[in-house]
Design a protein around this motif. Structure first.
Motif, mmCIF file in Angstrom:
data_model
loop_
_atom_site.group_PDB
_atom_site.id
_atom_site.type_symbol
_atom_site.label_atom_id
_atom_site.label_comp_id
_atom_site.label_asym_id
_atom_site.label_seq_id
_atom_site.Cartn_x
_atom_site.Cartn_y
_atom_site.Cartn_z
ATOM 1 N N VAL A 135 -0.067 3.946 0.023
ATOM 2 C CA VAL A 135 0.576 5.210 0.370
ATOM 3 C C VAL A 135 0.908 6.019 -0.878
ATOM 4 O O VAL A 135 0.732 7.245 -0.918
ATOM 5 C CB VAL A 135 1.842 4.958 1.225
ATOM 6 C CG1 VAL A 135 2.590 6.257 1.504
ATOM 7 C CG2 VAL A 135 1.474 4.266 2.533
ATOM 8 N N SER A 161 -6.120 7.702 8.439
ATOM 9 C CA SER A 161 -5.256 6.854 7.612
ATOM 10 C C SER A 161 -4.533 7.679 6.554
ATOM 11 O O SER A 161 -3.383 7.411 6.216
ATOM 12 C CB SER A 161 -6.078 5.750 6.930
ATOM 13 O OG SER A 161 -6.639 4.891 7.883
ATOM 14 N N ALA A 178 -0.493 8.026 6.193
ATOM 15 C CA ALA A 178 0.168 7.725 4.921
ATOM 16 C C ALA A 178 1.009 8.911 4.459
ATOM 17 O O ALA A 178 2.127 8.736 3.954
ATOM 18 C CB ALA A 178 -0.875 7.382 3.844
#
Length: 180
Positions: free
Chosen positions: A147, A173, A177
């Motif tokens: 992240v 994704s 994040a």
């Protein structure tokens, strides 16, 4: 012709015992695979077995749970076999077959019991995970996306698609994040 089908859930398990039992039962042709039985999706060995059998053949398994884990899947498989005029037999649960009304009744009852057992197992698993979380022992799956790196790349002026490509991850994704 007797056609055998064997399945184990993981690659570390052996098909030998099922293979031997099916051979002893007189199966002339065998199909086997190492894959989860939760559903019939992605079970190529089962698909090949069903495609192979012809009218008058019998598909044989050692145990009912090797064929299906849910009543729905069991009924769909039996329906496909019935449409092809193929019988079904289970070795370790005698009387479970499609040759008689009693056998069909037993098949339905055992299918329901197998689904019930699967539900109980999943419930126990969820309870164990919840208890472990309360005790601080369960952290869940390790994160697969860094992240901090995603946010750094965004701060450097890269867009979600560029970040995804740079990191080799999906754009969804990246969005997750960034929302974290």
């Amino acid at each position: 012709m007797l056609v055998g089908y064997a399945r184990v859930s993981s690659t570390g398990q052996s098909l030998d015992i099922q293979h031997e039992a099916l051979t002893d039962a007189g199966c002339e042709k065998m199909f086997a695979e190492k894959v989860s039985g939760r559903s019939t999706h992605d079970r190529e060995g089962l698909a090949r077995a069903i495609d192979f059998v012809r009218e008058g053949d019998t598909l044989v398994v050692t145990r009912l749970d090797r064929l299906a884990r849910s009543v729905g899947d069991l009924h769909r498989i039996i329906e496909k076999l019935t449409e092809k005029k193929v019988a079904f037999r289970c070795l370790n649960q005698s009387g479970v077959d499609t040759d008689s009304s009693t056998g069909r009744l037993m098949l339905a009852i055992l299918g329901a019991v197998a689904a019930f057992e699967n539900d109980i197992r999943l419930e126990r698993q969820r309870e164990g995970i919840a208890k472990a979380k309360v005790e601080g022992k369960y952290k869940g799956r390790k994160p697969t996306v860094d992240v901090t790196r995603v946010k750094t790349l965004r701060d450097d002026g890269l867009g979600p698609s560029q970040i995804a490509k740079t990191m080799g991850i999906g754009r969804a994704s990246v969005y997750r994040a960034l929302a974290a």
